[in-house]
Design a protein around this motif. Sequence first.
Motif, mmCIF file in Angstrom:
data_model
loop_
_atom_site.group_PDB
_atom_site.id
_atom_site.type_symbol
_atom_site.label_atom_id
_atom_site.label_comp_id
_atom_site.label_asym_id
_atom_site.label_seq_id
_atom_site.Cartn_x
_atom_site.Cartn_y
_atom_site.Cartn_z
ATOM 1 N N ALA A 137 0.775 -1.366 -0.066
ATOM 2 C CA ALA A 137 0.061 0.001 0.271
ATOM 3 C C ALA A 137 0.888 1.160 0.067
ATOM 4 C CB ALA A 137 -0.993 -0.017 1.257
ATOM 5 N N TRP A 138 1.795 1.303 0.861
ATOM 6 C CA TRP A 138 2.853 2.293 1.007
ATOM 7 C C TRP A 138 3.443 2.569 -0.573
ATOM 8 C CZ3 TRP A 138 8.342 2.372 1.131
ATOM 9 C CH2 TRP A 138 9.073 3.724 1.387
ATOM 10 N N GLY A 139 3.721 1.541 -1.064
ATOM 11 C CA GLY A 139 4.662 1.505 -2.336
ATOM 12 C C GLY A 139 3.598 2.033 -3.365
ATOM 13 N N LEU A 140 2.271 1.938 -3.338
ATOM 14 C CA LEU A 140 1.486 2.257 -4.407
ATOM 15 C C LEU A 140 1.135 3.825 -4.158
ATOM 16 C CD1 LEU A 140 -1.246 -0.660 -4.298
ATOM 17 C CD2 LEU A 140 0.329 -0.105 -6.221
ATOM 18 N N ASP A 141 1.225 4.317 -3.018
ATOM 19 C CA ASP A 141 1.066 6.006 -2.905
ATOM 20 C C ASP A 141 2.388 6.289 -3.418
ATOM 21 O OD1 ASP A 141 -1.337 6.229 -1.496
ATOM 22 O OD2 ASP A 141 -0.572 5.343 0.345
ATOM 23 N N LEU A 142 3.339 5.564 -3.208
ATOM 24 C CA LEU A 142 4.632 6.458 -3.858
ATOM 25 C C LEU A 142 4.629 6.362 -5.204
ATOM 26 C CD1 LEU A 142 7.644 4.981 -1.563
ATOM 27 C CD2 LEU A 142 6.800 7.185 -1.287
ATOM 28 N N TRP A 143 4.136 5.659 -6.211
ATOM 29 C CA TRP A 143 3.847 5.373 -7.186
ATOM 30 C C TRP A 143 3.000 6.233 -7.660
ATOM 31 C CZ3 TRP A 143 -0.322 4.399 -10.359
ATOM 32 C CH2 TRP A 143 -0.047 4.086 -11.811
ATOM 33 N N ALA A 144 1.951 6.663 -7.145
ATOM 34 C CA ALA A 144 0.770 7.452 -7.826
ATOM 35 C C ALA A 144 1.120 8.989 -7.098
ATOM 36 C CB ALA A 144 -0.484 7.092 -6.878
ATOM 37 N N GLY A 145 2.027 9.029 -6.320
ATOM 38 C CA GLY A 145 2.641 10.489 -6.058
ATOM 39 C C GLY A 145 1.716 11.220 -5.177
ATOM 40 N N HIS A 146 1.126 10.535 -4.115
ATOM 41 C CA HIS A 146 0.169 11.040 -3.308
ATOM 42 C C HIS A 146 0.484 11.628 -2.247
ATOM 43 C CE1 HIS A 146 -2.897 7.452 -4.496
ATOM 44 N NE2 HIS A 146 -3.141 8.370 -4.995
ATOM 45 N N THR A 147 0.360 12.936 -1.893
ATOM 46 C CA THR A 147 0.936 13.580 -0.864
ATOM 47 C C THR A 147 0.418 13.149 0.486
ATOM 48 O OG1 THR A 147 -0.952 15.320 -1.293
ATOM 49 C CG2 THR A 147 1.379 15.527 -2.079
ATOM 50 N N THR A 148 -0.998 12.867 0.594
ATOM 51 C CA THR A 148 -1.556 12.060 1.612
ATOM 52 C C THR A 148 -1.333 10.521 1.387
ATOM 53 O OG1 THR A 148 -2.837 13.881 2.251
ATOM 54 C CG2 THR A 148 -3.598 11.735 3.178
ATOM 55 N N PRO A 149 -0.971 9.744 2.119
ATOM 56 C CA PRO A 149 -0.872 8.265 1.618
ATOM 57 C C PRO A 149 -2.176 7.661 1.740
ATOM 58 C CG PRO A 149 -0.008 8.616 3.978
ATOM 59 C CD PRO A 149 -0.528 9.724 3.111
ATOM 60 N N VAL A 150 -3.116 7.756 0.731
ATOM 61 C CA VAL A 150 -4.505 7.514 0.852
ATOM 62 C C VAL A 150 -4.671 5.959 0.817
ATOM 63 C CG1 VAL A 150 -6.916 7.438 -0.480
ATOM 64 C CG2 VAL A 150 -5.142 9.609 -0.567
ATOM 65 N N VAL A 151 -3.871 5.283 0.017
ATOM 66 C CA VAL A 151 -3.909 3.651 -0.071
ATOM 67 C C VAL A 151 -3.513 3.151 1.091
ATOM 68 C CG1 VAL A 151 -3.414 1.875 -1.523
ATOM 69 C CG2 VAL A 151 -3.682 3.918 -2.636
ATOM 70 N N LEU A 152 -2.418 3.542 1.765
ATOM 71 C CA LEU A 152 -2.032 3.026 3.015
ATOM 72 C C LEU A 152 -2.788 3.390 4.331
ATOM 73 C CD1 LEU A 152 0.407 1.811 4.606
ATOM 74 C CD2 LEU A 152 1.060 4.047 5.029
ATOM 75 N N LEU A 153 -3.640 4.328 4.182
ATOM 76 C CA LEU A 153 -4.368 4.705 5.032
ATOM 77 C C LEU A 153 -5.827 3.774 5.058
ATOM 78 C CD1 LEU A 153 -4.783 8.713 5.201
ATOM 79 C CD2 LEU A 153 -3.724 7.126 7.218
ATOM 80 N N LEU A 154 -6.335 3.437 3.804
ATOM 81 C CA LEU A 154 -7.399 2.648 3.628
ATOM 82 C C LEU A 154 -6.793 1.109 4.056
ATOM 83 C CD1 LEU A 154 -8.576 3.716 0.163
ATOM 84 C CD2 LEU A 154 -9.679 3.780 2.203
ATOM 85 N N ALA A 155 -5.526 0.695 3.734
ATOM 86 C CA ALA A 155 -5.230 -0.695 4.260
ATOM 87 C C ALA A 155 -5.048 -0.681 5.646
ATOM 88 C CB ALA A 155 -3.795 -0.717 3.600
ATOM 89 N N LEU A 156 -4.814 0.365 6.350
ATOM 90 C CA LEU A 156 -4.651 0.332 7.775
ATOM 91 C C LEU A 156 -6.270 0.265 8.314
ATOM 92 C CD1 LEU A 156 -1.890 2.938 8.486
ATOM 93 C CD2 LEU A 156 -1.825 0.738 9.215
ATOM 94 N N GLY A 157 -6.990 1.231 7.773
ATOM 95 C CA GLY A 157 -8.383 1.199 8.233
ATOM 96 C C GLY A 157 -9.037 -0.162 7.955
ATOM 97 N N GLY A 158 -8.980 -0.929 6.894
ATOM 98 C CA GLY A 158 -9.455 -2.180 6.522
ATOM 99 C C GLY A 158 -8.882 -3.269 7.504
ATOM 100 N N SER A 159 -7.555 -2.997 7.708
ATOM 101 C CA SER A 159 -6.961 -3.991 8.699
ATOM 102 C C SER A 159 -7.433 -3.823 10.061
ATOM 103 C CB SER A 159 -5.357 -3.957 8.739
ATOM 104 O OG SER A 159 -5.011 -3.788 7.333
ATOM 105 N N LEU A 160 -7.740 -2.513 10.593
ATOM 106 C CA LEU A 160 -8.365 -2.520 11.984
ATOM 107 C C LEU A 160 -9.648 -3.129 12.020
ATOM 108 C CD1 LEU A 160 -8.296 -1.382 14.544
ATOM 109 C CD2 LEU A 160 -9.056 0.911 13.567
ATOM 110 N N VAL A 161 -10.410 -2.786 10.943
ATOM 111 C CA VAL A 161 -11.766 -3.383 10.731
ATOM 112 C C VAL A 161 -11.766 -4.969 10.778
ATOM 113 C CG1 VAL A 161 -14.035 -3.612 9.266
ATOM 114 C CG2 VAL A 161 -12.744 -1.346 9.597
#
Length: 327
Positions: free
Chosen positions: A130-154
């Motif tokens: 997820a972190w690598g995908l955010d880097l690839w997409a050039g996200h200033t906010t790591p949206v994919v990582l945050l979604l992955a963290l949220g989904g893992s918590l759920v």
Amino acid sequence: MSDAPETSNSGGGARQLLGMKGASGTSSIWKLRLQLMKPVTWIPLIWGVICGAAASGNFHWTLPEVGASLACMVMSGPLLAGYTQTINDYYDREIDAINEPYRPIPSGAISLPQVKVQIWLLLIAGLAVAWGLDLWAGHTTPVVLLLALGGSLVSFIYSAPPLKLKQNGWLGNYALGASYIALPWWAGQALFGQLTWTTALLTLAYSLAGLGIAVVNDFKSVEGDRALGLQSLPVVFGIKRASWISAGMIDLFQLAMVAVLIVIGQNFSAVLLVLLIIPQITFQDIWLLRDPVAFDVKYQASAQPFLVLGMLVTALAIGHSSLTVVM
């Protein structure tokens, strides 16, 4: 070690590899690990990523974007869905000892320390992708990582005490539905475009249809759920009423998406979605409403292809509408 149900070698072996009910036994640690990850459950998450990419309206068939979409599918399916299924089996080992005693943990085929290692490896690998995908997409906010963290918590609070959302039929099944529909959709859309509040809310509404699908999975576990006090909908309402609730949720919220498509001017897609809902209702009458315990697998195999195609139709329509514009 408990004996597995009698199945043909080929059928039982295939079920074992996919993590399905009715699996045959195995002594291979890698097959056992794969069984814990339940590959059959990866498919809707992989499809959700495809729907999110379509809904972004910005996916292109170039090698980098195809590679990024495949990485997102691996993150959503084998890694994080695998984590979810493994941690669920870890905390459900007492229920599985009643409902599915041949599964790896209650049968004693794999030790609890080995399962814990698998949980951590899958989680860390999923978050790293997820972190690598955010880097690839050039996200200033790591949206994919945050979604992955949220989904893992759920996933954790769905299975683990003290919250253990799955103890409540409504909360647990909605968490499951959102995890299988909304979360991978959000990841795919955020990776290739902008995730808007409007589409996020729409996918959460779509996830209520996923709640109905999740109820179908509860019919096979009624005995163990009742014995251990889990308030699944078949336990609370009875099997017959729960089958009607399941069918109603699946149909109602897909029809709500039809209304949305009409409102945003995607009339052709609305007609296609209606045509995909009709066979689902037919299979509900044939299988789900008659005997959901006996015919749950047949119903899902028959009806769910039409539901997931409807998701893609909806996603493509959203991708060609004003809903992808960030306000």
